[in-house]
Design a protein around this motif. Structure first.
Motif, PDB file in Angstrom:
ATOM      1  N   LEU A 224      63.538  39.154 -29.745  1.00  0.00           N
ATOM      2  CA  LEU A 224      63.114  39.389 -31.128  1.00  0.00           C
ATOM      3  C   LEU A 224      64.237  38.849 -32.000  1.00  0.00           C
ATOM      4  O   LEU A 224      65.385  39.293 -31.909  1.00  0.00           O
ATOM      5  N   ASP A 225      63.917  37.888 -32.834  1.00  0.00           N
ATOM      6  CA  ASP A 225      64.921  37.172 -33.613  1.00  0.00           C
ATOM      7  C   ASP A 225      64.864  37.581 -35.083  1.00  0.00           C
ATOM      8  O   ASP A 225      63.780  37.774 -35.644  1.00  0.00           O
TER       9      ASP A 225
ATOM     10  N   THR B  61      57.509  40.548 -41.989  1.00  0.00           N
ATOM     11  CA  THR B  61      58.580  40.724 -42.968  1.00  0.00           C
ATOM     12  C   THR B  61      58.784  42.215 -43.197  1.00  0.00           C
ATOM     13  O   THR B  61      57.830  42.951 -43.456  1.00  0.00           O
TER      14      THR B  61
ATOM     15  N   VAL C 271      63.078  39.010 -41.943  1.00  0.00           N
ATOM     16  CA  VAL C 271      61.957  38.593 -41.102  1.00  0.00           C
ATOM     17  C   VAL C 271      62.323  38.781 -39.640  1.00  0.00           C
ATOM     18  O   VAL C 271      63.456  38.503 -39.229  1.00  0.00           O
ATOM     19  N   VAL C 272      61.365  39.276 -38.858  1.00  0.00           N
ATOM     20  CA  VAL C 272      61.535  39.409 -37.414  1.00  0.00           C
ATOM     21  C   VAL C 272      60.492  38.527 -36.730  1.00  0.00           C
ATOM     22  O   VAL C 272      59.305  38.587 -37.065  1.00  0.00           O
ATOM     23  N   ASN C 273      60.948  37.699 -35.799  1.00  0.00           N
ATOM     24  CA  ASN C 273      60.065  36.820 -35.038  1.00  0.00           C
ATOM     25  C   ASN C 273      60.203  37.087 -33.546  1.00  0.00           C
ATOM     26  O   ASN C 273      61.312  37.372 -33.066  1.00  0.00           O
TER      27      ASN C 273
ATOM     28  N   GLY D 262      53.131  36.896 -34.246  1.00  0.00           N
ATOM     29  CA  GLY D 262      54.510  36.621 -33.831  1.00  0.00           C
ATOM     30  C   GLY D 262      55.573  36.853 -34.868  1.00  0.00           C
ATOM     31  O   GLY D 262      56.760  36.638 -34.592  1.00  0.00           O
ATOM     32  N   THR D 263      55.206  37.308 -36.073  1.00  0.00           N
ATOM     33  CA  THR D 263      56.213  37.471 -37.119  1.00  0.00           C
ATOM     34  C   THR D 263      55.844  38.611 -38.058  1.00  0.00           C
ATOM     35  O   THR D 263      54.676  39.005 -38.146  1.00  0.00           O
TER      36      THR D 263
ATOM     37  N   ILE E 103      60.384  35.161 -30.291  1.00  0.00           N
ATOM     38  CA  ILE E 103      60.618  33.753 -29.944  1.00  0.00           C
ATOM     39  C   ILE E 103      60.627  33.566 -28.430  1.00  0.00           C
ATOM     40  O   ILE E 103      60.917  34.492 -27.669  1.00  0.00           O
TER      41      ILE E 103
ATOM     42  N   LEU F   8      54.380  43.078 -35.108  1.00  0.00           N
ATOM     43  CA  LEU F   8      54.264  41.640 -35.368  1.00  0.00           C
ATOM     44  C   LEU F   8      52.804  41.251 -35.592  1.00  0.00           C
ATOM     45  O   LEU F   8      51.898  41.785 -34.944  1.00  0.00           O
TER      46      LEU F   8
ATOM     47  N   ASN G  35      66.148  33.831 -43.317  1.00  0.00           N
ATOM     48  CA  ASN G  35      64.969  34.527 -43.839  1.00  0.00           C
ATOM     49  C   ASN G  35      65.298  35.947 -44.299  1.00  0.00           C
ATOM     50  O   ASN G  35      64.457  36.835 -44.234  1.00  0.00           O
TER      51      ASN G  35
ATOM     52  N   VAL H  83      58.477  30.404 -32.371  1.00  0.00           N
ATOM     53  CA  VAL H  83      57.748  31.659 -32.583  1.00  0.00           C
ATOM     54  C   VAL H  83      56.535  31.718 -31.656  1.00  0.00           C
ATOM     55  O   VAL H  83      55.786  30.742 -31.527  1.00  0.00           O
TER      56      VAL H  83
END
Length: 198
Positions: free
Chosen positions: A158-159, A128, A174-176, A125-126, A178, A122, A164, A184
Motif C-alpha cells: 500500500l503506497d 483519497t 492518497v493511498v494506492n 486500487g486507490t 501497487i 480502496l 499526492n 496501481v
C-alpha cells in the motif's frame, strides 16, 4: 481566550493549534495591528455551554480534557483533530460545563503530537483520505485490514505517494495498492487502517 501560533490572544474557536489561556475579564476591540491592544485574561474554573449529540459532555467525562468549539462552548471530542484542548472538566450542572482552564494544560497538550486515525477502502486500487490537518513532518502509516474480493495480482504494498499529499488544515493524502512494478492495481478493493502522527 486562546493564544494562536503567533503568540497573540484570539477568541476561542474550532481551530487546531490554539492554547486556551483563560477567560477575558473585559471586552477589548483591536482594530489595529496584532499586539497593539492588551486584554486581561484570568485562568481558573469557568462555566461553558455544552455541545450536543456525540460531542455532549456527561458525568462520565469528569476530570477528562474537553475541546474548544467557540468562545462559549466546549465539546467532548477533538472533532478529528480540528479542535484545541479547552481544559479539564471539573463539574456539570444547570450552569453548564465547568472547565479548569490554564495555559499550562494547553501548552503541555500542544507539545504532544496530534494523532488521527481511521479505516478506508480502496476503489479501483486507490482512495483519497481527508484529514483535519497534514504537515510536511506528519508520519503516515497504513496497514492492510482486509484484502477484499478484488484481484491483487503481483501485490507489493500500500503506497502513500509524497506527490499526492495536500498539506494544510484540512489536508489529504492518497493511498494506492501497487504491484511489483509500482503500478496501481485497478482491481484492488482492499480495506486498510491508517494512522497520521503529527
Amino acid at each position: 481566550m486562546a493564544k494562536n501560533a503567533s503568540g497573540y490572544a484570539v477568541p476561542a474557536s474550532t481551530s487546531a493549534g490554539l492554547i486556551a489561556v483563560g477567560v477575558a475579564q473585559e471586552p477589548v476591540t483591536n482594530s489595529g495591528a496584532d499586539g497593539s491592544k492588551l486584554v486581561l485574561v484570568h485562568p481558573g474554573v469557568f462555566p461553558f455551554a455544552n455541545s450536543s449529540a456525540g460531542d455532549q459532555i456527561t458525568v462520565a467525562d469528569l476530570y477528562k480534557v474537553c475541546y474548544l468549539v467557540d468562545d462559549q462552548t466546549v465539546a467532548k471530542t477533538s472533532g478529528s483533530g480540528s479542535r484545541s484542548i479547552a481544559g479539564i472538566v471539573i463539574a456539570i450542572d444547570s450552569a453548564g460545563v465547568h472547565v479548569l482552564i490554564s495555559p499550562s494544560i494547553g501548552a503541555q497538550a500542544a507539545a504532544v503530537p496530534s494523532i488521527q486515525a481511521g479505516t478506508a477502502t480502496l476503489v479501483a486500487g486507490t482512495v483519497t483520505i481527508n484529514t483535519a490537518a497534514l504537515t510536511a513532518t506528519s508520519r503516515i502509516f497504513v496497514t492492510m485490514k482486509d484484502p477484499g474480493a478484488g484481484a491483487l495480482t503481483a501485490f507489493a504494498d500500500l503506497d502513500v505517494p509524497a506527490a499526492n499529499r495536500t498539506l494544510g488544515t484540512p489536508g489529504s493524502f492518497v493511498v494506492n495498492a501497487i504491484n511489483t512494478s509500482a503500478a496501481v492495481i485497478a482491481t484492488a478493493v482492499s480495506t486498510f487502517d491508517w494512522l497520521v502522527i503529527g
